[in-house]
Design a protein around this motif. Structure first.
Motif, mmCIF file in Angstrom:
data_model
loop_
_atom_site.group_PDB
_atom_site.id
_atom_site.type_symbol
_atom_site.label_atom_id
_atom_site.label_comp_id
_atom_site.label_asym_id
_atom_site.label_seq_id
_atom_site.Cartn_x
_atom_site.Cartn_y
_atom_site.Cartn_z
ATOM 1 N N ILE A 167 11.787 -37.993 22.661
ATOM 2 C CA ILE A 167 12.896 -37.851 21.731
ATOM 3 C C ILE A 167 13.471 -39.489 21.299
ATOM 4 C CG2 ILE A 167 15.007 -37.044 21.013
ATOM 5 C CD1 ILE A 167 14.273 -34.585 22.133
ATOM 6 N N GLY A 168 13.486 -39.732 20.121
ATOM 7 C CA GLY A 168 13.961 -41.155 19.869
ATOM 8 C C GLY A 168 14.978 -41.223 18.693
ATOM 9 N N LEU A 169 15.412 -42.122 18.221
ATOM 10 C CA LEU A 169 16.631 -42.301 17.166
ATOM 11 C C LEU A 169 15.921 -42.900 15.963
ATOM 12 C CD1 LEU A 169 19.474 -42.495 16.683
ATOM 13 C CD2 LEU A 169 19.596 -44.852 17.308
ATOM 14 N N GLY A 170 16.097 -41.856 14.930
ATOM 15 C CA GLY A 170 15.533 -42.098 13.480
ATOM 16 C C GLY A 170 16.845 -42.847 12.813
ATOM 17 N N THR A 171 16.197 -43.917 11.900
ATOM 18 C CA THR A 171 17.074 -44.700 11.310
ATOM 19 C C THR A 171 16.995 -44.583 9.580
ATOM 20 O OG1 THR A 171 15.557 -46.352 10.825
ATOM 21 C CG2 THR A 171 17.030 -46.615 12.791
ATOM 22 N N LEU A 205 13.362 -45.005 22.492
ATOM 23 C CA LEU A 205 12.762 -45.421 21.326
ATOM 24 C C LEU A 205 13.369 -45.250 20.112
ATOM 25 C CD1 LEU A 205 9.801 -45.110 20.003
ATOM 26 C CD2 LEU A 205 9.987 -42.782 20.247
ATOM 27 N N VAL A 206 13.227 -46.247 19.125
ATOM 28 C CA VAL A 206 14.080 -46.284 17.727
ATOM 29 C C VAL A 206 12.927 -46.352 16.582
ATOM 30 C CG1 VAL A 206 15.674 -47.585 16.241
ATOM 31 C CG2 VAL A 206 15.873 -47.515 18.729
ATOM 32 N N ASP A 207 13.045 -45.363 15.685
ATOM 33 C CA ASP A 207 11.867 -45.465 14.740
ATOM 34 C C ASP A 207 12.579 -45.730 13.165
ATOM 35 O OD1 ASP A 207 9.516 -43.993 13.243
ATOM 36 O OD2 ASP A 207 11.162 -42.819 12.419
#
Length: 118
Positions: A51-55, A85-87
């Motif tokens: 799981i990442g962070l969406g921008t 993880l940054v998307d």
């Protein structure tokens, strides 16, 4: 829900507090699991959280400190809880620029894996 209140909820959740849209704060904070689920990148074997962070939209803000301060809190909390993880995408307006500036300001660039797409 207004964007401002949504950011408060996100930042509050990451900081371990429940933030009511009316500004009521309560809670004792979550415990951070040391066994975060990861998946290896096939070409390098590097393990990243699933799981990442969406921008998209959220990080598409201007350059003022007032606009970026809540996002800085979100990015800091995300990292403190083990997020890496940054998307993003060039199609997300200024999101890539903003997340890049904030991660540099916080000294998080070496800790984060920035994913982008075209």
């Amino acid at each position: 829900m207004e964007r401002r209140n949504a950011l408060r909820l996100i930042a509050g959740g990451l900081a371990g507090w429940t933030v009511h849209p009316l500004g009521i704060v309560s809670g004792a904070g979550p415990s951070v699991s040391s066994s975060m689920i990861t998946h290896a990148i096939p070409s390098s074997g590097e393990a990243l959280p699933v799981i990442g962070l969406g921008t998209w939209q959220t990080f598409d803000v201007g350059s003022s400190a007032a606009e970026r301060a809540p996002l800085e809190d979100v990015l800091r909390g995300f990292s403190e809880m083990g997020g890496r993880l940054v998307d993003s995408s060039p199609m997300y307006g200024r999101s890539e620029e903003v997340v890049g500036d904030l991660s540099a300001r916080l000294g998080l660039r070496p800790k984060l894996f920035m994913a982008t797409k075209v």
